[in-house]
Design an enzyme around this catalytic site. Structure first.
Site, short mmCIF file in Angstrom:
data_model
loop_
_atom_site.label_atom_id
_atom_site.label_comp_id
_atom_site.label_asym_id
_atom_site.label_seq_id
_atom_site.Cartn_x
_atom_site.Cartn_y
_atom_site.Cartn_z
N TYR A 1 16.48 -47.27 35.34
CA TYR A 1 17.52 -48.09 34.72
C TYR A 1 17.02 -49.35 34.02
O TYR A 1 17.56 -49.74 33.00
CB TYR A 1 18.56 -48.52 35.78
CG TYR A 1 19.44 -47.36 36.21
CD1 TYR A 1 20.60 -47.06 35.50
CD2 TYR A 1 19.11 -46.56 37.29
CE1 TYR A 1 21.41 -45.98 35.85
CE2 TYR A 1 19.91 -45.49 37.66
CZ TYR A 1 21.06 -45.21 36.93
OH TYR A 1 21.84 -44.14 37.27
N GLU B 1 31.08 -47.14 42.31
CA GLU B 1 29.71 -47.62 42.18
C GLU B 1 29.29 -48.36 43.47
O GLU B 1 29.01 -49.55 43.47
CB GLU B 1 29.59 -48.49 40.92
CG GLU B 1 28.25 -49.14 40.65
CD GLU B 1 27.04 -48.21 40.70
OE1 GLU B 1 27.16 -47.02 40.37
OE2 GLU B 1 25.96 -48.70 41.08
N GLN C 1 30.93 -40.45 45.00
CA GLN C 1 31.33 -41.32 43.90
C GLN C 1 32.48 -40.75 43.06
O GLN C 1 33.16 -41.51 42.38
CB GLN C 1 30.13 -41.63 43.01
CG GLN C 1 29.09 -42.48 43.74
CD GLN C 1 27.87 -42.79 42.88
OE1 GLN C 1 26.95 -42.00 42.81
NE2 GLN C 1 27.86 -43.94 42.24
N ASN D 1 14.89 -41.40 38.37
CA ASN D 1 16.06 -42.19 38.01
C ASN D 1 15.54 -43.55 37.55
O ASN D 1 14.83 -44.22 38.29
CB ASN D 1 16.98 -42.40 39.22
CG ASN D 1 17.60 -41.10 39.72
OD1 ASN D 1 17.41 -40.04 39.13
ND2 ASN D 1 18.33 -41.18 40.81
N ASN E 1 18.37 -37.83 46.84
CA ASN E 1 18.49 -38.81 45.78
C ASN E 1 18.01 -40.17 46.27
O ASN E 1 18.52 -40.70 47.26
CB ASN E 1 19.96 -38.96 45.34
CG ASN E 1 20.09 -39.99 44.23
OD1 ASN E 1 19.60 -39.77 43.12
ND2 ASN E 1 20.71 -41.13 44.51
N GLU E 2 17.00 -40.69 45.61
CA GLU E 2 16.55 -42.07 45.81
C GLU E 2 16.35 -42.46 47.27
O GLU E 2 17.08 -43.33 47.80
CB GLU E 2 17.54 -43.03 45.15
CG GLU E 2 17.72 -42.76 43.67
CD GLU E 2 18.53 -43.84 42.94
OE1 GLU E 2 19.12 -44.69 43.62
OE2 GLU E 2 18.57 -43.81 41.70
N ARG F 1 24.21 -32.29 36.77
CA ARG F 1 23.69 -32.60 38.10
C ARG F 1 24.81 -33.19 38.96
O ARG F 1 25.40 -34.20 38.60
CB ARG F 1 22.53 -33.60 37.98
CG ARG F 1 22.06 -34.12 39.30
CD ARG F 1 20.90 -35.12 39.16
NE ARG F 1 20.60 -35.64 40.47
CZ ARG F 1 20.55 -36.92 40.80
NH1 ARG F 1 20.72 -37.85 39.90
NH2 ARG F 1 20.32 -37.28 42.04
N HIS G 1 23.03 -37.16 48.52
CA HIS G 1 23.21 -38.38 47.70
C HIS G 1 23.96 -39.39 48.57
O HIS G 1 25.07 -39.82 48.25
CB HIS G 1 23.95 -38.05 46.40
CG HIS G 1 23.73 -39.04 45.29
ND1 HIS G 1 23.24 -38.69 44.05
CD2 HIS G 1 23.93 -40.39 45.23
CE1 HIS G 1 23.17 -39.77 43.28
NE2 HIS G 1 23.59 -40.82 43.98
N GLU H 1 18.51 -39.56 36.08
CA GLU H 1 19.55 -40.58 35.86
C GLU H 1 19.02 -41.65 34.92
O GLU H 1 17.88 -42.11 35.08
CB GLU H 1 19.94 -41.32 37.15
CG GLU H 1 20.79 -40.55 38.10
CD GLU H 1 21.15 -41.34 39.36
OE1 GLU H 1 21.19 -42.59 39.31
OE2 GLU H 1 21.39 -40.70 40.39
N TRP I 1 23.50 -41.02 33.36
CA TRP I 1 24.33 -41.48 34.46
C TRP I 1 25.40 -42.38 33.86
O TRP I 1 25.06 -43.42 33.37
CB TRP I 1 23.55 -42.25 35.54
CG TRP I 1 24.49 -42.62 36.64
CD1 TRP I 1 25.29 -43.74 36.71
CD2 TRP I 1 24.80 -41.83 37.79
NE1 TRP I 1 26.08 -43.69 37.84
CE2 TRP I 1 25.80 -42.53 38.51
CE3 TRP I 1 24.34 -40.59 38.27
CZ2 TRP I 1 26.34 -42.03 39.70
CZ3 TRP I 1 24.88 -40.11 39.45
CH2 TRP I 1 25.87 -40.83 40.16
C1 GAL Z 1 21.57 -44.94 41.29
C2 GAL Z 1 22.38 -43.98 42.11
C3 GAL Z 1 23.68 -43.60 41.49
C4 GAL Z 1 24.35 -44.71 40.70
C5 GAL Z 1 23.36 -45.47 39.85
C6 GAL Z 1 23.91 -46.70 39.15
O1 GAL Z 1 20.77 -45.72 42.14
O2 GAL Z 1 21.67 -42.81 42.37
O3 GAL Z 1 24.48 -43.08 42.51
O4 GAL Z 1 25.15 -45.48 41.47
O5 GAL Z 1 22.27 -45.88 40.60
O6 GAL Z 1 23.87 -47.82 39.96
#
Ligand code: GAL
Length: 458
Positions: A295, A419, A18, A293, A164-165, A75, A119, A366, A412
């Site tokens: 959101y 993205e 990224q 992580n 990651n994820e 990170r 990642h 994140e 993040w």
């Molecule tokens: C996560 C991911 C990141 C970033 C973030 C925002 O899923 O680990 O790389 O893109 O979402 O969409």
């Protein structure tokens, strides 16, 4: 905001593909994201990570920005194909040198590195020769690559994240085809998830056996949104719980309990691979902390008909496997990704993890948001981002007060970046990047975050 515990870690996150750019120099091999983003129509505006933020060449400038923000931990991820161009065999010394220099630069600035080994940028050769995360060899290949990283960087790196994820890799990479390698299937995601768990566990085993003297810790970064029952009916409550188990417990249950959640086994049958007894033992206990992580949040109900738009849009996974229907409240504020801003969901999720997994140390690896902020007169006013961080940190604070052992928080992202399928159209950074000139500008949120870090500083 009330003060956080004195030893709380304040950080920011990024990932290699990224931000690094420099996609084909100094011996780096292509990754599945180099390939995927070269396919017309896969990425918004046909963007690619070929140059991105050019962090590969500008990392010293970026570390200086981190220092200015005052973050204590950073990170980042290592690009497997930069260190091993075809995913196996001899290491590429120039790739090693880059990460070695970055680590030294961070340490000299008083910033502790947290390093993600994977990642999403799998060496393309492993996709072609070994079927990527579906192949039987991938877990050993990952462990061998991880070993090289522990060996070459572990004298200075004491905090590791294997994957990651894995949910995103499995669901978006092998289920919905939205991310590399772009496959669409209702069975491959569960095999890709399984092989990621084995890869993780083998790497952790190698770390603990061979590198215990380095005195570090190792874990995984799993992603999960909160799932709030749409109504208090037992059906909707069960649907929300099931959604969380298909999301987070898919990866966390094997790690904490040694096997997949019962509800996944019942519903998926043969599509969910089984662990041997030896594998269960290896996977169980394979983390030193819980990396999360997080959101957003969605309402969840038991599906009553065909799965609707919102379930895909809200990152439900394969919603039909779970019989869930997601929705949102139209009054909720949403980011430019369309993700609801619902900080209370963050607190509830932290408490759910605390309760289910026996009060582990948790790090939010994140959390952040995309807003369409622009540079105007040399400044970037991103009030929405400040409000988001403020509200989510408040929710973290409440979780800590309720007894959750939350030990750190990584925003993040440090800087605007590629993205994934959205290309550069979504801006998550504390630092704004002008993609014409690659010039960096601290956003208002970065100054605000610097203030928070200062207030809570030791
Ligand atoms: C996560 C991911 C990141 C970033 C973030 C925002 O899923 O680990 O790389 O893109 O979402 O969409």
């Amino acid at each position: 905001m009330k003060p956080f515990p004195k030893d709380f870690l304040w950080g920011a996150s990024t990932s290699a593909y990224q931000i690094e750019g420099a996609h084909n120099i100094d011996g780096k091999g292509p990754s599945i994201w180099d390939a995927f983003s070269s396919i017309p129509g896969k990425i918004k505006n046909e963007d690619t990570g070929q140059v991105s933020g050019d962090h590969y060449h500008r990392f010293r400038e970026d570390v200086a920005l981190m220092k200015q923000i005052g973050i204590k931990v950073y990170r980042f991820s290592i690009a497997w194909p930069r260190v091993m161009p075809t995913g196996k065999g001899a290491a590429n010394e120039k790739g090693i040198q880059f990460y070695s220099d970055l680590i030294d630069e961070l340490l000299a600035a008083g910033i502790t590195p947290w390093v993600t080994l994977y990642h999403w940028d799998l060496p393309l050769a492993l996709q072609l020769e070994h079927d990527g995360w579906l192949g039987a060899e991938i877990s050993d290949l990952f462990a061998a690559y991880a070993d090289v990283c522990f060996d070459r960087f572990g004298d200075r790196v004491k905090n590791w994240i294997t994957l990651n994820e894995p949910w995103v890799v499995a669901i978006l990479g092998y289920g919905l085809g939205e991310f590399a390698p772009g496959r669409v299937s209702h069975s491959e995601p569960y095999l890709a998830g399984h092989n990621q768990l084995l890869a993780h566990a083998k790497a952790v085993e190698a770390y603990r056996k061979k590198y215990a003297h380095q005195g570090g810790q190792i874990g995984m970064a799993n992603n999960c949104d909160w799932r709030e029952p749409l109504t208090d009916s037992p059906k909707d409550q069960a649907a929300a719980q099931r959604a969380l188990e298909f999301f987070l417990a898919w990866f966390a249950d094997p790690i904490y309990f040694g096997d997949y959640p019962a509800v996944m086994k019942e519903r998926l049958g043969d599509r969910l691979p089984a662990f041997t007894e030896a594998e269960k033992q290896m996977v169980k206990g394979s983390v030193d902390y819980f990396g999360l992580n997080h959101y957003t949040t969605m309402y969840t109900a038991e599906a009553t008909g065909p799965i609707g738009e919102a379930s895909m849009y809200g990152n439900a996974g394969l919603a039909d496997d779970q019989d869930i229907e997601l929705s949102l409240d139209e009054s909720w504020k949403r980011t430019t990704m369309g993700w609801p801003v619902a900080p209370w969901g963050c607190r509830k999720l932290l408490e759910w993890i605390d309760d289910r997994y026996g009060r582990p140390d948790i790090y939010i690896t994140e959390n952040g948001c995309a807003w369409d902020d622009q540079k105007i007169d040399g400044k970037v006013k991103d009030t929405d981002r400040i409000e988001y961080y403020q509200a989510y940190l408040q929710a973290c604070q409440e979780a800590i007060e309720n007894g959750v052992k939350l030990k750190g928080y990584f925003a993040w992202s440090l800087m605007d970046n590629f993205e994934w399928a959205h290309g550069y159209s979504q801006r998550f950074g504390l630092v704004h990047i002008d993609y014409q000139t690659l010039e960096r500008t601290m956003k208002d949120s970065a100054y605000w975050y610097a203030g928070v870090v200062r207030e809570n500083g030791v």
